[in-house]
Every structure is written in structure tokens, then in C-alpha cells.
Design an enzyme around this catalytic site. Structure first.
Site, PDB file in Angstrom:
ATOM      1  N   LYS A 258    -102.964  67.114  29.912  1.00 52.31           N
ATOM      2  CA  LYS A 258    -101.681  66.457  29.644  1.00 52.31           C
ATOM      3  C   LYS A 258    -101.600  66.169  28.154  1.00 52.31           C
ATOM      4  O   LYS A 258    -102.637  66.055  27.499  1.00 52.31           O
ATOM      5  CB  LYS A 258    -101.589  65.144  30.439  1.00 52.31           C
ATOM      6  CG  LYS A 258    -100.184  64.626  30.624  1.00 52.31           C
ATOM      7  CD  LYS A 258     -99.473  65.263  31.798  1.00 52.31           C
ATOM      8  CE  LYS A 258     -98.014  64.856  31.833  1.00 52.31           C
ATOM      9  NZ  LYS A 258     -97.346  65.318  33.076  1.00 52.31           N
TER      10      LYS A 258
ATOM     11  N   ASP B  37     -92.293  67.229  30.497  1.00 59.20           N
ATOM     12  CA  ASP B  37     -92.457  65.964  31.237  1.00 59.20           C
ATOM     13  C   ASP B  37     -91.360  65.051  30.672  1.00 59.20           C
ATOM     14  O   ASP B  37     -90.362  65.553  30.126  1.00 59.20           O
ATOM     15  CB  ASP B  37     -93.868  65.394  31.011  1.00 59.20           C
ATOM     16  CG  ASP B  37     -94.190  64.211  31.931  1.00 59.20           C
ATOM     17  OD1 ASP B  37     -94.496  64.453  33.108  1.00 59.20           O
ATOM     18  OD2 ASP B  37     -94.117  63.045  31.492  1.00 59.20           O
TER      19      ASP B  37
END
Ligand code: NDP
Length: 448
Positions: free
Chosen positions: A129, A169
Site C-alpha cells: 500500500k 484508493d
């Protein structure tokens, strides 16, 4: 709830001592270790061979400065991150988040969760991430472009189609992915599937935009049907009005539900006649407007400042699709009191631990994010496959694969829960099913 294994309890303590300020990361690790205690009790080699210790430490954390110039010629310096958490079963894969709240703890929690989620999809992708504390709200396209280019000037050294494949995201949608991909291509002089969520004209997959929201509803549908219920005729409340929320609203409606509320970080709208999704798409995807503008264009709808009281609206099904810890215990109590029978998480870790406990104690069907929002990354992996093949599937083909993946995922999570004596507990089931494949791969490699 406590961790029913002495070694894992000590491990949790060490995680806290090592990085005392990383509260979100601690929260994510604790939830997983609680679920994994029965597995560690049954398989002591996982502790002896160091798998559990390695699992809670990222393979690599990259942290860098991102200088950029605004339209007035002023210089700003943000911070960029990429946490490459676990590559045991494939290249690191996970989104980039641009939001002022981003810090190392948030990126670590997301990368940790991503490892299990990606494993659950059944596809060969590891967990990672990244992101930045940059806030795209209120910035011009040119400013966002300069920021993305500067971000990629550093990130490109660490990613690649067989190494690490980021996606979007919060705050990173099609526009940002375009700027990031363009800069990677320029720097490397190669056209590869190094990012997913790309535009359809340059390697994106049909149905990627819809995948997380649709996948959430497919997962929820499996869970509801197993309990003799469905979306048909159900009143649905959805928090957020971004990518996940919009397509969750679309699919929930197609499955027969009536969505009556949505939100953004300022407040929520309530429309008793059912949300007009075309209007929400126009406001959010085209105009980048605040959700409150909805009531100016839809007579009879209400706007309320503040997000958390959205959970006071009576509903049968709640789909939290905004951000972490957005559904606290008071929200859970209100939902339970009003007869809500299912909660399926679209955002990552939206329910606080006490809210999650409350749902489970009250017998509310509960779909945890790791499993229920895995549709986005699953279709990202399908985008990688299509890029490797230099071929595109139709919308229907991708959607059909997504449906199958979400059904398999539901079945695997419920079977794992049952096998370890926690039938119906999808939180434990998802953590265990996601973990086993990663753990067995780590064992196979030996300590490295
Ligand atoms: P978007 O940026 O498209 O939308 C986020 C939405 O949540 C916006 O409506 C935003 O409002 C709202 N929001 C953000 N922060 C807060 C906050 N602190 N309080 C209340 N509302 C907030 O992001 P996505 O839809 O892509 O992501 C939403 C969630 O889903 C995240 O948790 C993400 O990690 C998760 N997720 C996303 C996937 C994807 O494919 N996109 C895949 C799997 C999980 P505002 O505009 O006011 O900021």
C-alpha cells in the site's frame, strides 16, 4: 476480545513497543492475531519457523519527499510512502491513497490487511500500500498533475509489473492514475501493466471502476442468501460517495434494495424516495462537488452536517464505504436498535473493534472488509492478466469472473471459520483463509 495464545500476545506487545504511535496498525494486527490464535495453537511450527513474527513486519518501507509547485509558483513538500508488506504469493499489490490523514501507521495497516485480502481472492498477488498526505481537494488539474509526476519520480524506482503494481484508493482515481502512469512510461520508456485502474484507452480493464462496489454487493448477497435473506425490498444506508460507495449503490439497487442515504466527509444526504444515483455521479464524478449540493437539485431530500449520525437512519443493510473507524460503537448500537440485519464493509476497517463485537453479539450478519471489498483488487489482478496477454475481456466476462471470485471467497471464509470452530464468524474465517496460503508459502521459502 483477547488473543488466546501466549506467544501471539507477546508478539502483539512487541509490535506496540516497536512503533508505539501506530494505533491503526496495532488495531489491524490485533484483530488478525485474535483470529489466528486457534491456527497457531494447532500448528506450532508457524511460530517456531518465524512466520508469525515476519507476518507483522513489512518486507520494506519506502518513505520519500514529494516537492511540487502550485499554480501561484509556491513550492510545497509532501511525504510519500510505499509499504511493500508481503510478496510471498506474488508481486506487491495495493492502492495509493492521497489524503491529509495519511501517515506510516495508516499505510502499514492498509498494507497488512491487503496481504490477507489479496490471498483471499485466490489470485497470485502479494500485499502492499502507499500514498501521501497530499490533499487533491480544491487543487487544479495542473497541480494534481505536477504532484503525481513528482510522486512517480521517486516511486518508479521501486515498482514494476512483476515487482509491485499500485492502484487507486481514497483521493486516487482515474485522473491521478493517468498522470502517474504517464510519468512512469516517460521515465522507463516502457508500456507495461505497472498500475491498475488505468483508463480504457491505455490498458485499463472494463468493470474495474465498478469492481469494489459490485464485489461488495455480490459478497453480501452470498452472505444474505445463506441466512435466507436478500437485498430485495431492503432499505440500505451507504456511507461515502466515492468510487466504492457509488458502485455499491448501483449494484444494491440492481439487486432490489433501496438506498436512502450517502455521505461525504462533511455530512450526509437522506432521500426517502431512494438515492438518485445519476445525480450523485454527476456531482461526484463530473463536477467534484460536495454531497450537500444534492438537496439543491432533488426537492424533498435532506442534508445533515456531520457524518456519524448517518447510522441513526433506520435500515436493513448498512454498507460503510468511506474510511477507517467511521462506524463507532454508538453507530453500531443505533443500527442494531433499528433492526439492521446485515453490515458489509466496503471501506477498509470502517467498524471500530467494539462496533464489530456489538454486531456479532447481536447476531447481525457481518462481512469484514478483507473479504467483502476484495473485488477491487481481484479485478486489478484481472487487469494485470489482460495487460500481460495484451488482450481485453468484455465487461460481462470480467463481471462474471468477479461474481465467481466473490462467491468462492465467501465459501472459503465461511468454511475456514467452521473448520476452526467459529461457524458464522466471517472475520475469523477471512483472516484464517487469507493467512494459510501466505503462511504455507513463507514456510516453503525457509527463513530469508
Ligand atoms: P474515494 O476517494 O473515491 O471516496 C472516499 C469517500 O469517503 C468520499 O466520499 C470521501 O468524502 C469519504 N471520506 C473520506 N475520508 C472520510 C472521513 N474521514 N470521514 C468521512 N468520510 C470520508 O475513495 P474510495 O471510494 O476508493 O475508497 C473508500 C474506501 O474503500 C477506503 O477505505 C478505501 O481504502 C476502500 N477501498 C477502495 C477500493 C477501491 O477499489 N477504490 C478497494 C478496496 C477498498 P470527501 O470527498 O469529503 O473526502
Amino acid at each position: 476480545m483477547s488473543i488466546q495464545n501466549e506467544y501471539l500476545n507477546g508478539l502483539m506487545e512487541r509490535v506496540i513497543q516497536r512503533d508505539p504511535g501506530e494505533l491503526e496498525f496495532h488495531q489491524a494486527v490485533r484483530e488478525v492475531l485474535i483470529s489466528l490464535a486457534p491456527v497457531a495453537n494447532a500448528r506450532p511450527e508457524l511460530i517456531k519457523e518465524g512466520v508469525m513474527d515476519c507476518l507483522v513486519e513489512p518486507e520494506r518501507t519506502i518513505k520519500f519527499r514529494v516537492p511540487w509547485e502550485d499554480d501561484k509558483g509556491e513550492i510545497h513538500v509532501n511525504r510519500g510512502y510505499r509499504v511493500q508488506f508481503n510478496s510471498a504469493i506474488g508481486p506487491y499489490k495495493g492502492g495509493l491513497r492521497f489524503h491529509p490523514s495519511v501517515n506510516e501507521s495508516i499505510i502499514k495497516f492498509l498494507g497488512f490487511e491487503q496481504t490477507f485480502k489479496n490471498s483471499l481472492t485466490g489470485l497470485p498477488i502479494g500485499g502492499g500500500k502507499g500514498g501521501s498526505d497530499f490533499d487533491p481537494h480544491g487543487k487544479s488539474d495542473a497541480e494534481v498533475m505536477r504532484f503525481c509526476q513528482s510522486f512517480m519520480n521517486e516511486l518508479f524506482k521501486y515498482i514494476g509489473p512483476d515487482t509491485d503494481v499500485p492502484a487507486g484508493d481514497i483521493g486516487v482515481g482515474a485522473r491521478e492514475i493517468g498522470y502517474l502512469f504517464g510519468q512512469y512510461k516517460r521515465l522507463r520508456n516502457e508500456f507495461t501493466g505497472v498500475l491498475t485502474g488505468k483508463g480504457l484507452t491505455y490498458g485499463g480493464s472494463l468493470a474495474r471502476k465498478e469492481a469494489t462496489g459490485y464485489g461488495l454487493c455480490y459478497f453480501a448477497d452470498n452472505m444474505l442468501k445463506a441466512a435466507g435473506k436478500s437485498f430485495e425490498g431492503a432499505t440500505v444506508v451507504i456511507s461515502g460517495s466515492g468510487n466504492v460507495a457509488i458502485y455499491a449503490c448501483e449494484k444494491a439497487t440492481q439487486l432490489g434494495g433501496k438506498v436512502v442515504a450517502m455521505s461525504d466527509s462533511n455530512g450526509y444526504i437522506y432521500d426517502k424516495d431512494g438515492i438518485d444515483l445519476d445525480l450523485v455521479k454527476q456531482l461526484k464524478e463530473v463536477e467534484r462537488a460536495r454531497i450537500k449540493v444534492y438537496v439543491d437539485r432533488k426537492p424533498g431530500a435532506e442534508y445533515h452536517e456531520g457524518c456519524v449520525s448517518i447510522w441513526n437512519i433506520p435500515c436493513d443493510i448498512a454498507l460503510p464505504c468511506a474510511t477507517q473507524n467511521e462506524l463507532p460503537l454508538e453507530g453500531a448500537k443505533a443500527l442494531i436498535k433499528n433492526g439492521c440485519f446485515a453490515v458489509a464493509e466496503g471501506a477498509n476497517m470502517p467498524s471500530t473493534p467494539d462496533a464489530m463485537d456489538a454486531f456479532q453479539e447481536a447476531g447481525v450478519l457481518f462481512a469484514p472488509a478483507k473479504a467483502s471489498n476484495a473485488g477491487g483488487v481481484a479485478v486489478s489482478a484481472l487487469e494485470m492478466s489482460q495487460n500481460s496477454m495484451r488482450f481485453s475481456w468484455t465487461f460481462e466476462e470480467v463481471d462474471e469472473r468477479l461474481k465467481t471470485i466473490m462467491s468462492d471467497l465467501y465459501r472459503n471464509a465461511s468454511q475456514a471459520a467452521e473448520q476452526y470452530g467459529m461457524a458464522g464468524n466471517l472475520v475469523a474465517g477471512a483472516n484464517i483463509a487469507g493467512f494459510l496460503k501466505v503462511a504455507d508459502s513463507m514456510l516453503a521459502y525457509g527463513l530469508v
